[in-house]
Enzyme design. Structure first.
Site, PDB file in Angstrom:
ATOM      1  N   GLY A  31       0.786  -1.229   0.000  1.00  0.00           N
ATOM      2  CA  GLY A  31       0.000   0.000   0.000  1.00  0.00           C
ATOM      3  C   GLY A  31       0.818   1.279   0.000  1.00  0.00           C
ATOM      4  O   GLY A  31       2.008   1.277  -0.282  1.00  0.00           O
ATOM      5  N   HIS A  37       3.604   1.413  -7.987  1.00  0.00           N
ATOM      6  CA  HIS A  37       2.499   0.473  -7.815  1.00  0.00           C
ATOM      7  C   HIS A  37       1.526   0.572  -8.995  1.00  0.00           C
ATOM      8  O   HIS A  37       1.041  -0.441  -9.508  1.00  0.00           O
ATOM      9  CB  HIS A  37       1.718   0.783  -6.532  1.00  0.00           C
ATOM     10  CG  HIS A  37       2.502   0.614  -5.264  1.00  0.00           C
ATOM     11  ND1 HIS A  37       2.891   1.685  -4.491  1.00  0.00           N
ATOM     12  CD2 HIS A  37       2.959  -0.492  -4.625  1.00  0.00           C
ATOM     13  CE1 HIS A  37       3.549   1.251  -3.428  1.00  0.00           C
ATOM     14  NE2 HIS A  37       3.618  -0.067  -3.486  1.00  0.00           N
ATOM     15  N   GLN A  61       7.558  -9.939   7.500  1.00  0.00           N
ATOM     16  CA  GLN A  61       8.757  -9.563   6.752  1.00  0.00           C
ATOM     17  C   GLN A  61       9.498  -8.391   7.400  1.00  0.00           C
ATOM     18  O   GLN A  61      10.469  -7.886   6.843  1.00  0.00           O
ATOM     19  CB  GLN A  61       8.437  -9.290   5.285  1.00  0.00           C
ATOM     20  CG  GLN A  61       7.556  -8.095   5.019  1.00  0.00           C
ATOM     21  CD  GLN A  61       7.034  -8.096   3.585  1.00  0.00           C
ATOM     22  OE1 GLN A  61       6.241  -8.931   3.197  1.00  0.00           O
ATOM     23  NE2 GLN A  61       7.518  -7.173   2.777  1.00  0.00           N
ATOM     24  N   GLY A 147       7.792  -5.426  -9.064  1.00  0.00           N
ATOM     25  CA  GLY A 147       8.636  -4.361  -9.603  1.00  0.00           C
ATOM     26  C   GLY A 147      10.111  -4.705  -9.543  1.00  0.00           C
ATOM     27  O   GLY A 147      10.569  -5.357  -8.601  1.00  0.00           O
ATOM     28  N   ASP A 150      12.536  -3.791  -6.453  1.00  0.00           N
ATOM     29  CA  ASP A 150      12.936  -4.797  -5.462  1.00  0.00           C
ATOM     30  C   ASP A 150      13.510  -5.992  -6.236  1.00  0.00           C
ATOM     31  O   ASP A 150      12.887  -7.046  -6.325  1.00  0.00           O
ATOM     32  CB  ASP A 150      11.729  -5.185  -4.615  1.00  0.00           C
ATOM     33  CG  ASP A 150      11.181  -3.987  -3.856  1.00  0.00           C
ATOM     34  OD1 ASP A 150      11.668  -3.695  -2.765  1.00  0.00           O
ATOM     35  OD2 ASP A 150      10.286  -3.301  -4.393  1.00  0.00           O
ATOM     36  N   VAL A 176      10.277   2.462 -11.393  1.00  0.00           N
ATOM     37  CA  VAL A 176       9.764   3.805 -11.680  1.00  0.00           C
ATOM     38  C   VAL A 176      10.434   4.811 -10.741  1.00  0.00           C
ATOM     39  O   VAL A 176      10.498   4.587  -9.525  1.00  0.00           O
ATOM     40  CB  VAL A 176       8.232   3.861 -11.507  1.00  0.00           C
ATOM     41  CG1 VAL A 176       7.706   5.258 -11.840  1.00  0.00           C
ATOM     42  CG2 VAL A 176       7.561   2.820 -12.399  1.00  0.00           C
ATOM     43  N   SER A 185       9.259   4.947  -3.632  1.00  0.00           N
ATOM     44  CA  SER A 185       9.106   4.003  -2.541  1.00  0.00           C
ATOM     45  C   SER A 185       8.134   4.607  -1.537  1.00  0.00           C
ATOM     46  O   SER A 185       8.167   5.816  -1.306  1.00  0.00           O
ATOM     47  CB  SER A 185      10.465   3.763  -1.867  1.00  0.00           C
ATOM     48  OG  SER A 185      10.274   3.144  -0.609  1.00  0.00           O
ATOM     49  N   SER A 186       7.306   3.777  -0.942  1.00  0.00           N
ATOM     50  CA  SER A 186       6.393   4.291   0.077  1.00  0.00           C
ATOM     51  C   SER A 186       7.191   4.936   1.204  1.00  0.00           C
ATOM     52  O   SER A 186       6.761   5.926   1.800  1.00  0.00           O
ATOM     53  CB  SER A 186       5.538   3.152   0.628  1.00  0.00           C
ATOM     54  OG  SER A 186       4.877   2.497  -0.436  1.00  0.00           O
TER      55      SER A 186
HETATM   56  P1  AMP Z   1       5.570  -2.569  -1.763  1.00  0.00           P
HETATM   57  O1  AMP Z   1       4.180  -2.022  -1.571  1.00  0.00           O
HETATM   58  O2  AMP Z   1       6.653  -1.582  -1.520  1.00  0.00           O
HETATM   59  O3  AMP Z   1       5.766  -3.899  -1.082  1.00  0.00           O
HETATM   60  O4  AMP Z   1       5.674  -2.881  -3.320  1.00  0.00           O
HETATM   61  C1  AMP Z   1       4.708  -3.641  -3.989  1.00  0.00           C
HETATM   62  C2  AMP Z   1       5.202  -3.920  -5.378  1.00  0.00           C
HETATM   63  O5  AMP Z   1       5.436  -2.686  -6.051  1.00  0.00           O
HETATM   64  C3  AMP Z   1       6.517  -4.704  -5.403  1.00  0.00           C
HETATM   65  O6  AMP Z   1       6.484  -5.648  -6.448  1.00  0.00           O
HETATM   66  C4  AMP Z   1       7.526  -3.623  -5.667  1.00  0.00           C
HETATM   67  O7  AMP Z   1       8.675  -4.080  -6.314  1.00  0.00           O
HETATM   68  C5  AMP Z   1       6.735  -2.698  -6.571  1.00  0.00           C
HETATM   69  N1  AMP Z   1       7.330  -1.371  -6.532  1.00  0.00           N
HETATM   70  C6  AMP Z   1       7.555  -0.604  -5.429  1.00  0.00           C
HETATM   71  N2  AMP Z   1       8.195   0.529  -5.777  1.00  0.00           N
HETATM   72  C7  AMP Z   1       8.388   0.474  -7.128  1.00  0.00           C
HETATM   73  C8  AMP Z   1       8.996   1.329  -8.085  1.00  0.00           C
HETATM   74  N3  AMP Z   1       9.566   2.487  -7.754  1.00  0.00           N
HETATM   75  N4  AMP Z   1       9.014   0.935  -9.372  1.00  0.00           N
HETATM   76  C9  AMP Z   1       8.462  -0.246  -9.739  1.00  0.00           C
HETATM   77  N5  AMP Z   1       7.866  -1.101  -8.877  1.00  0.00           N
HETATM   78  C10 AMP Z   1       7.832  -0.750  -7.597  1.00  0.00           C
END
Ligand code: AMP
Length: 312
Positions: A31, A37, A61, A147, A150, A176, A185-186
């Protein structure tokens, strides 16, 4: 868009979609949505009939000393984003729904998880693979979207799927970046203005590495030195690792060939940031006339309109 909170509702909705002949695409997330995302949701929307997004800040995690409690959350904003991206089903379970009793089963991918982020976060990837395996099992997706931001997570999940013969195709999507180059990044929401400025050193280092590699640099130690210099020049950054590794095995390379990942992790204040670039080197026999002998993947920069307010 429908929002469900129970495993039973999620399972039934996905079973019904599959029974109706629809392909199910899954986007697992924690989220606080940004353009990274959204790019996964769009990729899923383009290729799948029924798009499921899961929003779950997975406690297993996070190590006890990590930022689980401080992880940014915006459930209403996230639902609006998912609706705008034409997601069919949003799954927002409570922790007790995903883990009604403490689990005694862990999915562990050996080796790949010990290095890079796994060295400083030794329990992290077990939490990731176990929750992703659960989500795969509940939703039965045809494709699942992750993404390249990661990169290690993508490699680990891909290996889990291969080793366990899971009936899902893992799709890696481009990293991205915000207009200032910082990987979205969140956790960027936690950065103070000077920390945000310092965070730009990561993408600057990767761009500098890319320029040197395109100019002919082929020594991994020289590449690593460029990154170390760039990080050391920013006093607010504390290095966790800077590594030049094989894109699949994540083992350090002695030569730049095949697909190579330059991966960085730093701490800025209390916030941990990661970034990477991918380089694919063509062998002499693979080059098309006059074509480049290296493909550079630094991801792409989102438009200002897609940047999160305050992120750049
Ligand atoms: P997270 O919510 O941070 O666990 O990310 C959820 C998904 O979004 C994961 O597959 C991440 O790799 C992807 N994601 C997060 N940030 C980015 C980004 N800047 N570019 C591409 N994918 C992303």
């Amino acid at each position: 868009m429908r929002t469900v909170t129970t495993v039973a509702e999620l399972r039934t909705a996905c079973d019904e979609a599959r029974r109706a002949g629809l392909t199910v695409g899954l986007v697992p997330t924690m989220g606080f949505f940004h353009a990274g995302h959204r790019s996964l949701m769009r990729a899923a929307r383009d290729a799948c009939d029924f798009v499921v997004v899961t929003l779950f800040v997975n406690p297993t995690q996070f190590a006890p000393h990590e930022d689980l409690g401080a992880y940014p959350r915006d459930p209403e904003g996230d639902a609006a984003v998912a609706r705008a991206e034409r997601v069919d089903l949003l799954f927002t379970p409570a922790v007790e729904e995903m883990y009604p009793v403490p689990g005694r089963t862990t999915v562990h991918v050996d080796g790949l998880t010990a290095r890079l982020c796994g060295a400083s976060r030794p329990t992290h990837f077990d939490g990731v693979t176990t929750v992703v395996a659960k989500l795969f099992s509940i939703t039965g997706p045809c494709r699942a979207y992750f993404g390249r931001k990661d990169a290690q997570q993508l490699a680990v999940v891909s290996r889990m799927v291969a080793d366990l013969n899971l009936a899902v195709t893992v799709i890696g999507c481009p990293l991205v970046r915000d207009p200032d180059g910082v990987a979205m990044s969140s956790r960027n929401a936690h950065l103070a203005i000077d920390e945000r400025e310092a965070a730009r050193a990561l993408s600057r280092a990767l761009r500098s590495v890319a320029a040197d590699i395109v100019a002919g640099e082929r020594d991994p130690a020289a590449v690593r030195a460029i990154v170390l210099d760039a990080i050391a020049s920013e006093p607010l950054l504390t290095l966790d690792y800077a590594e030049v590794v094989d894109g699949t095995s994540l083992e350090p390379v002695t030569r730049l060939s095949g697909t190579v990942l330059v991966a960085i992790a730093v701490k800025v204040g209390a916030t941990r940031l990661i970034d990477n670039a991918r380089f694919t080197f063509a062998g002499a026999d693979q080059r098309v006339d006059g074509g480049p002998d290296v493909l550079v993947d630094l991801g792409f920069t989102c438009s200002r309109a897609d940047a999160r307010p305050g992120d750049s």
